[in-house]
Write an enzyme that holds these catalytic residues in place. Structure first.
Site, PDB file in Angstrom:
ATOM      1  N   LYS A  41      61.578 -11.230  -5.150  1.00 21.78           N
ATOM      2  CA  LYS A  41      60.286 -10.309  -4.889  1.00 21.78           C
ATOM      3  C   LYS A  41      59.209 -10.316  -5.787  1.00 21.78           C
ATOM      4  O   LYS A  41      59.381 -10.549  -7.174  1.00 21.78           O
ATOM      5  CB  LYS A  41      60.827  -8.860  -4.584  1.00 21.78           C
ATOM      6  CG  LYS A  41      61.603  -8.712  -3.377  1.00 21.78           C
ATOM      7  CD  LYS A  41      61.156  -9.144  -2.256  1.00 21.78           C
ATOM      8  CE  LYS A  41      62.009  -8.641  -0.873  1.00 21.78           C
ATOM      9  NZ  LYS A  41      62.335  -7.218  -0.508  1.00 21.78           N
ATOM     10  N   ILE A 101      75.875 -11.403   8.436  1.00 19.51           N
ATOM     11  CA  ILE A 101      75.207 -10.057   8.012  1.00 19.51           C
ATOM     12  C   ILE A 101      74.305  -9.275   9.231  1.00 19.51           C
ATOM     13  O   ILE A 101      74.247  -8.268   9.222  1.00 19.51           O
ATOM     14  CB  ILE A 101      74.063 -10.600   6.970  1.00 19.51           C
ATOM     15  CG1 ILE A 101      74.594 -11.226   5.814  1.00 19.51           C
ATOM     16  CG2 ILE A 101      73.100  -9.419   6.574  1.00 19.51           C
ATOM     17  CD1 ILE A 101      75.434 -10.405   4.842  1.00 19.51           C
ATOM     18  N   GLU A 144      71.869  -9.282  17.669  1.00 19.29           N
ATOM     19  CA  GLU A 144      70.386  -8.603  17.517  1.00 19.29           C
ATOM     20  C   GLU A 144      69.097  -9.358  18.304  1.00 19.29           C
ATOM     21  O   GLU A 144      68.238  -9.297  17.914  1.00 19.29           O
ATOM     22  CB  GLU A 144      69.818  -8.458  16.112  1.00 19.29           C
ATOM     23  CG  GLU A 144      70.942  -7.553  14.991  1.00 19.29           C
ATOM     24  CD  GLU A 144      70.275  -7.477  13.768  1.00 19.29           C
ATOM     25  OE1 GLU A 144      69.222  -7.683  13.234  1.00 19.29           O
ATOM     26  OE2 GLU A 144      71.407  -7.158  12.954  1.00 19.29           O
ATOM     27  N   CYS A 178      56.479 -14.480   8.224  1.00 18.30           N
ATOM     28  CA  CYS A 178      55.524 -13.306   8.330  1.00 18.30           C
ATOM     29  C   CYS A 178      56.147 -12.039   8.809  1.00 18.30           C
ATOM     30  O   CYS A 178      57.126 -12.271   9.714  1.00 18.30           O
ATOM     31  CB  CYS A 178      54.304 -13.706   9.362  1.00 18.30           C
ATOM     32  SG  CYS A 178      53.273 -15.276   8.772  1.00 18.30           S
ATOM     33  N   TRP A 181      59.250  -1.250   4.055  1.00 17.70           N
ATOM     34  CA  TRP A 181      58.795  -2.120   4.956  1.00 17.70           C
ATOM     35  C   TRP A 181      57.730  -1.805   6.051  1.00 17.70           C
ATOM     36  O   TRP A 181      57.558  -2.640   6.897  1.00 17.70           O
ATOM     37  CB  TRP A 181      59.965  -2.987   5.476  1.00 17.70           C
ATOM     38  CG  TRP A 181      60.569  -3.896   4.325  1.00 17.70           C
ATOM     39  CD1 TRP A 181      60.347  -3.720   2.999  1.00 17.70           C
ATOM     40  CD2 TRP A 181      61.624  -4.684   4.342  1.00 17.70           C
ATOM     41  NE1 TRP A 181      61.085  -4.587   2.345  1.00 17.70           N
ATOM     42  CE2 TRP A 181      61.831  -5.170   3.016  1.00 17.70           C
ATOM     43  CE3 TRP A 181      62.507  -5.364   5.495  1.00 17.70           C
ATOM     44  CZ2 TRP A 181      63.075  -6.046   2.854  1.00 17.70           C
ATOM     45  CZ3 TRP A 181      63.508  -6.253   5.020  1.00 17.70           C
ATOM     46  CH2 TRP A 181      63.713  -6.407   3.634  1.00 17.70           C
ATOM     47  N   GLU A 201      63.295  -3.008  -4.495  1.00 17.24           N
ATOM     48  CA  GLU A 201      61.826  -3.237  -4.361  1.00 17.24           C
ATOM     49  C   GLU A 201      60.920  -1.917  -4.794  1.00 17.24           C
ATOM     50  O   GLU A 201      59.818  -2.028  -5.071  1.00 17.24           O
ATOM     51  CB  GLU A 201      61.510  -3.852  -3.070  1.00 17.24           C
ATOM     52  CG  GLU A 201      59.937  -4.023  -2.550  1.00 17.24           C
ATOM     53  CD  GLU A 201      60.209  -4.288  -1.038  1.00 17.24           C
ATOM     54  OE1 GLU A 201      59.250  -3.705  -0.293  1.00 17.24           O
ATOM     55  OE2 GLU A 201      61.011  -5.114  -0.672  1.00 17.24           O
ATOM     56  N   HIS A 241      68.545 -19.570   3.790  1.00 12.67           N
ATOM     57  CA  HIS A 241      66.996 -19.976   3.494  1.00 12.67           C
ATOM     58  C   HIS A 241      66.732 -21.198   3.445  1.00 12.67           C
ATOM     59  O   HIS A 241      65.764 -21.656   3.574  1.00 12.67           O
ATOM     60  CB  HIS A 241      66.441 -18.967   2.597  1.00 12.67           C
ATOM     61  CG  HIS A 241      66.435 -17.664   2.544  1.00 12.67           C
ATOM     62  ND1 HIS A 241      67.870 -16.988   2.119  1.00 12.67           N
ATOM     63  CD2 HIS A 241      66.117 -16.549   3.183  1.00 12.67           C
ATOM     64  CE1 HIS A 241      67.634 -15.642   2.331  1.00 12.67           C
ATOM     65  NE2 HIS A 241      66.433 -15.533   3.110  1.00 12.67           N
TER      66      HIS A 241
END
Length: 758
Positions: free
Chosen positions: A114, A429, A482, A514, A559, A603, A692
């Site tokens: 971050k 996850i 999900e 995004c 967020w 964060e 990722h």
């Protein structure tokens, strides 16, 4: 003296996410490099022109990045990890993308983390002893030339050398990374000389680490670096995200020509601060919030700036930080309620706010800013904002609700008896790949083009597929995938009162990723259950436990774009109460493992450690509140992203989740060192592979990582899982990766059995 304005940067993704789409087409082989470069060029032209038309005096150049601006700086310095080098001695965009994303079959990406306390990410620079650095990437000069050719009044932006070093990590043989500062400064000097030849007024050099509590040797490094860089061109030392008052004694001695301060997030006495810095310095005032979407109170800023504007100092006004963290243009929102829409200001509108404010200051005329500020008052009296029933419930929250019935040791005995998992239980996850057809289905359902019956049928079909795949892979604890969720925060916002949503309010998180944060406009409550239907259906399809999946109160808060009229603690407590109700409803429906994700917990930390205690206290409280009503046999999981845990382990332990899953794969399990030192008592899923990257992890690589994990965490308390959700991966990558993960786990289980027999 005329007051001019500037922004510290502008969103780079494009109003319709043109950059994201072009990147992903290029990565998949659907777009040529020349076409990708053209998309970037066109976006820069549009961004510069839009700012100019909105009344910005100095147009920022250097804020565009193909992935993130820290990685752009690594490219400029030729700081390329050897594994990512081209076969010939050159670097190009493919090299940049390899650093960020890795390269199949086995070249790992660099670590990502971050950017300070934001939801934006950067690729962590890697520093190797004896690595030769050299000027290698002239993007900043090319883009300055582009903008000058178009007739713009250009303000180049560079990430400062000390901040760049601070953000990186030493790899391989240890050395003090400040030892390479001299080499870095030589490259910066070259770039600044090139910029000085282009007739620019000054360079914005970003040094946000100046808001931190810096060790002496880093302060000394500032003196050395800026002495070396002095005399080439004017430098505006740029800080943001907090105050620099605690460092002003050494900052004011630096040989620069100006300072930018963030008046939105930093506490300053402006008159006092102005008196502390050299009289010849420019003072740039960050008054328009670059991290939130609320319309600015221009009257307040007018009065504040007027108090020092007659001190014969050159004053600039600007955004508090880059506008990268805000959506691009409010005009693009066609479906926002008219009353609510008047409360907001996106990047383009923030440019207009700067024009209005600088004009008012120069003309000493406040009529236009009075009119602009009217909706701020309207919002303060709106019935949409404050709700008595929420306030009443909040006042009855008792501290003893912030804990489970029994301590973890007692709960774990009961849970082990109930679930009887094998050693190294496997799970994921939460999210599974989301196809174009699933995204289209959600969009069509929102637009009324698909009936609720049709929508439910297709989502259930997808859930059935996900459950079947997990059972075939022999995963121990399942998830429903999900498919109904566009975003882990937006989904819950849509099911809670107190939120507003945009159609096009996209903000870059990293690379092509995004997010579209919801906006918290008022008091929050849960009108009805949010996840029960899907979790209940998924559990009906299998005898294995299916996790209920919730996003935690701190993450929903951080967020989203939060309110600014009440404390963050109050907002988070409202969300926690809504989640408390949801958790109990899930338990009633026999969902006996519930995951409450808190990837944003770290964060939210204030940037200075001296301010951490208050935040961590309420952040822990609201998590515990959300999970506090369940039985001992109900297992609570949580997940955290890209965190440095060393200095907050006390608080991580106080969350008292039965299982925490983290992203340690990309750091080669280094993150687990803090769990070992702390003797973390609960169960941990460290992340068996990095989701990722498009690389398929080999069985051996997963075994290797899990063996490393066992050095830090007792075997009986380790879970095996990917390091994050699988939404952004395709089905082939997902199935192959999970297959290898389960196979690696079974090999290790057999090995453990054999060792027990021996």
């Amino acid at each position: 003296m005329t007051i001019l304005n500037h922004t510290l940067g502008f969103p780079r993704i494009g109003l319709n996410r043109e950059l994201k789409k072009a990147q992903e087409q290029y990565w998949s082989g659907e777009l040529m490099i020349k076409d990708l470069l053209l998309v970037g060029s066109e976006l820069r032209k549009k961004n510069w022109q839009k700012q100019k038309e909105s009344g910005i005096d100095y147009i920022p150049v250097g804020d565009f990045a193909w992935y993130d601006h820290v990685l752009t700086t690594s490219m400029m310095l030729g700081n390329i990890p050897e594994r990512h080098n081209n076969t010939v001695d050159s670097i190009d965009l493919d090299c940049l993308f390899r650093i960020a994303r890795g390269c199949p079959p086995d070249i790992s990406a660099s670590e990502m983390t971050k950017w300070f306390n934001t939801n934006y990410h950067y690729i962590v620079p890697e520093f190797y002893k004896n690595k030769v650095l050299k000027y290698s990437w002239k993007q900043i000069l090319d883009e300055v030339d582009e903008a000058l050719l178009l007739g713009h009044k250009v303000k180049p932006i560079l990430l400062g050398p000390i901040t760049y070093l601070w953000l990186g990590k030493v790899k391989g043989e240890y050395f003090d990374r400040l030892d390479i500062l001299k080499d870095i400064i030589l490259i910066y000097k070259h770039v600044l000389k090139e910029l000085s030849n282009r007739s620019i007024d000054f360079v914005q050099i970003d040094e946000p680490v100046l808001v931190l509590e810096l060790p002496k040797k880093w302060k000394d490094a500032y003196h050395y670096a800026y002495k070396e860089l002095s005399g080439i061109t004017k430098l505006l030392l740029t800080t943001y995200f907090d105050s620099i008052e605690h460092n002003i004694e050494f900052i004011r001695d630096l040989p620069v020509q100006g300072i930018h301060i963030d008046l939105v997030h930093g506490k300053y006495n402006l008159k006092n601060f102005s008196s502390k810095i050299p009289s010849e310095w420019m003072l740039s005032l960050g008054v328009i919030n670059g991290r939130n979407i609320w319309r600015s109170d221009l009257l307040k800023w007018f009065k504040s700036i007027k108090s020092i504007s007659n001190h014969h100092r050159k004053i600039l006004i600007g955004s508090s930080c880059s506008l990268l963290h805000t959506p691009i243009d409010l005009v693009a929102e066609k479906h926002l309620d008219k009353e609510v829409k008047r409360w907001f200001s996106f990047a383009v509108q923030k440019c207009e706010e700067l024009r209005l404010l600088s004009s008012a200051l120069n003309d000493n005329d406040i009529d236009s800013i009075k009119e602009w500020s009217l909706p701020i008052y309207e919002r303060s009296v709106s019935k949409r904002v404050n709700k008595i029933e929420v306030e009443n419930r909040l006042s009855n929250v008792l501290i003893d609700k912030h804990q489970r019935l029994s301590p973890y040791k007692t709960r774990s005995i009961e849970q082990n008896k109930k679930f009887n998992f094998p050693i190294l239980p496997t799970t994921t996850i939460g999210s599974f790949p989301q196809t174009i057809s699933i995204r289209k289905l959600r969009r069509d359902f929102k637009l009324g083009l698909v009936t609720e019956e049709e929508y439910t049928k297709i989502i259930k079909k997808n859930i059935k597929k996900v459950i079947k795949i997990q059972e075939e892979l022999d995963i121990d604890v399942l998830v429903h995938g999900e498919a109904e969720r566009n975003d882990m925060v937006e989904y819950f916002g849509e099911h809670l009162d107190g939120f507003a949503f945009t159609d096009n309010g996209w903000v870059q998180s990293y690379g092509s990723r995004c997010v579209k944060p919801p906006i918290i406009i008022g008091d929050i409550s849960r009108p009805k259950p949010m996840t029960i239907e899907w979790s209940k259906y998924a559990q009906s399809l299998t005898k294995k436990p299916v996790k209920g999946m919730l996003t935690g109160p701190v993450t929903i808060l951080l967020w989203s774009f939060p309110r600014e009229d009440v404390s963050l603690k109050k907002i988070a407590t409202q969300i926690a109460l809504a989640l408390y109700d949801e958790v109990l409803d899930l338990e009633k429906e026999k969902i006996e493992i519930i995951q409450i994700d808190e990837p944003a917990l770290r964060e939210g930390l204030p940037l200075r450690k001296s301010s951490w205690h208050e935040y961590l206290s309420w952040a822990v409280d609201v998590f515990r509140l959300s999970a506090s009503g369940v039985k001992n046999t109900t297992q609570i999981h949580t997940h955290m992203c890209y965190c440095e845990f060393n200095d907050i382990m006390d608080s991580i332990a106080l969350l008292d989740a039965d299982v925490i899953t983290i992203e340690a794969a990309r750091s080669d399990m280094e993150l687990l060192e803090s769990f070992k030192k702390f003797k973390y008592p609960n169960e941990v899923g460290p992340g068996a592979y990095d989701i990722h990257s498009s690389n398929i992890p080999s069985v051996q690589s997963i075994i290797s990582l899990l063996n490393k994990a066992m050095k830090y965490i007792p075997l009986k308390r380790i879970w095996v899982n990917p390091d994050c959700g699988l939404k952004t991966r395709n089905w082939n990558e997902t199935i192959l990766s999970l297959k290898n993960m389960v196979e690696a786990t079974k090999i290790l289980r057999e090995k453990m059995k054999d060792s027990e027999c021996d």
